[in-house]
Enzyme design. Structure first.
Site, PDB file in Angstrom:
ATOM      1  N   CYS A  34       0.807  -1.225   0.000  1.00  0.00           N
ATOM      2  CA  CYS A  34       0.000   0.000   0.000  1.00  0.00           C
ATOM      3  C   CYS A  34       0.838   1.273   0.000  1.00  0.00           C
ATOM      4  CB  CYS A  34      -0.951  -0.006   1.194  1.00  0.00           C
ATOM      5  SG  CYS A  34      -0.199  -0.648   2.689  1.00  0.00           S
ATOM      6  N   HIS A  94      -2.696   6.018   4.773  1.00  0.00           N
ATOM      7  CA  HIS A  94      -1.271   6.270   4.965  1.00  0.00           C
ATOM      8  C   HIS A  94      -0.945   7.665   4.437  1.00  0.00           C
ATOM      9  CE1 HIS A  94      -1.000   2.164   5.953  1.00  0.00           C
ATOM     10  NE2 HIS A  94      -0.409   1.665   4.881  1.00  0.00           N
TER      11      HIS A  94
END
Ligand code: A2P
Length: 341
Positions: A129, A242
């Site tokens: 990711c 994130h």
């Protein structure tokens, strides 16, 4: 072709649950959907698209009539099941790191290297990711002005570790606010009200495996074997999305205005960049969205050809489930499913 049969392994997990939601949201056409989880979940049911579907055991036979197998459980599970599912004829989209660097397995972000799917052998990996959101922001810049070096510091949400880590953050926070002594189980240290520069094991060179992924996966996806990447991956007490501080050195000078325009024109990237009005990407704003958000775009004052920026994305969506479904959509569009049997 007829609508595909889909098997989801890890259907009860942090990524698996989002994957099922996105299947519905994107109206991905499915003939038969089968859900698998660990033995402890067998027999329970999950609601998808109004139907209550049972959780089944991941036997080899379950892949026999599957066109797509989406696997997001653990690296160990993927190592075992990916070859089995592919050999039985399913096109496997694997969320683990087990096969990402295998030269026989494409590692795909559909906005960047969809053509790599053409040489598939029934398996595609999706990137880590933290890599996906970074290459989404950087690829349009790299095409205009090749990147030589990237320095990236990540601020990664606990959902990247999975359901247990999300529960641990909740429990630790509650316990600390109540004046208790929080239990530490998932991470080597308390994550609530803390910041931890440690994601995955440390390697010989002092980087962690997560940090090495950002180097090797970036090179493979962007077909840029010479790019240098130095990453520091940090876990923060955030549930979802994130964030990354990214410093890029280009071959030639790059103006922030040009960088902004190139990224804004790239599919799946949204520029949010008006710092004087307090507008920049935030984890809470990116949560539950498919796009990658970029802001704080400025000249890197330490580097003649450098640009600095802030990149945020929902790690469970574009960082995992959305990217996986986009790969399936691309495979269907390019008619790359091998005939069964
Ligand atoms: P279960 O819920 O039964 O443990 P997360 O990343 O959120 O921790 O989720 C991991 C996912 O992988 C869960 O759906 C989990 O199921 C599933 N899983 C774990 N081990 C296996 C296994 N051996 N076979 C299939 N699925 C597994």
């Amino acid at each position: 072709m007829a609508n595909p049969n889909v098997v989801v392994v890890g259907a009860t997990g942090a990524v698996g649950r989002v994957f099922l939601r996105i299947l519905e949201q994107r109206h991905f056409p499915v003939n038969r959907l089968r859900l698998c989880a660990s033995p402890r979940s067998i027999g329970k049911r999950i609601k998808v698209n109004g139907d209550e579907l049972p959780l089944e055991a991941t036997t080899p036979e379950i892949f026999d009539d599957a066109d797509f197998a989406f696997i997001s459980a653990s690296t160990a599970v993927s190592r075992e099941l990916v070859p089995v599912a592919a050999q039985r004829g399913a096109f496997v989209i694997d969320d683990s790191s087990a096969y990402r660097m295998d030269p026989k397995v494409p590692l795909v972000v559909p906005e960047i290297n969809p053509e790599d799917l053409e040489w598939h052998r029934n398996i595609s990996a999706i990137p880590n990711c933290s890599t996906t959101q970074m290459v989404m922001a950087l690829y349009p810049l790299h095409k205009a002005n090749p990147i030589k070096r990237i320095i990236v510091d990540t601020y990664q949400a606990v959902s990247g570790t999975g359901t247990l880590a999300m529960e641990e953050l909740r429990e630790q926070s509650r316990s600390l606010l109540d004046g208790g002594a929080p239990k530490v189980a998932v991470y080597p240290h308390r994550i609530a009200f803390n910041v931890m520069p440690h994601i995955e094991p440390f390697m010989e060179d002092g980087y962690t495996r997560e940090e090495q992924k950002m180097l090797y996966e970036t090179r493979k996806i962007m077909h840029a074997p010479d790019i240098a990447v130095s990453a520091t991956c940090v876990r923060v007490p955030v549930y979802l999305s994130h964030s990354e501080a990214v410093h890029v050195e280009f071959t030639e000078p790059m103006e922030p205005e040009e960088a902004r325009d190139l990224m804004a024109a790239f599919p799946g990237v949204i520029v949010v960049d008006d710092p004087k009005k307090n507008q920049y990407p935030l984890a809470i704003d990116a949560a539950d969205k498919d796009e990658v958000f970029v802001g704080r775009i400025r000249k890197d004052s330490s580097c003649a050809n450098g640009i600095a920026m802030w990149v945020v994305s929902d790690n469970l969506r574009k960082g995992a489930a959305t990217n996986a479904i986009q790969i399936a959509e691309e495979v269907v569009k390019r008619e790359l499913l091998r005939p069964r049997g």
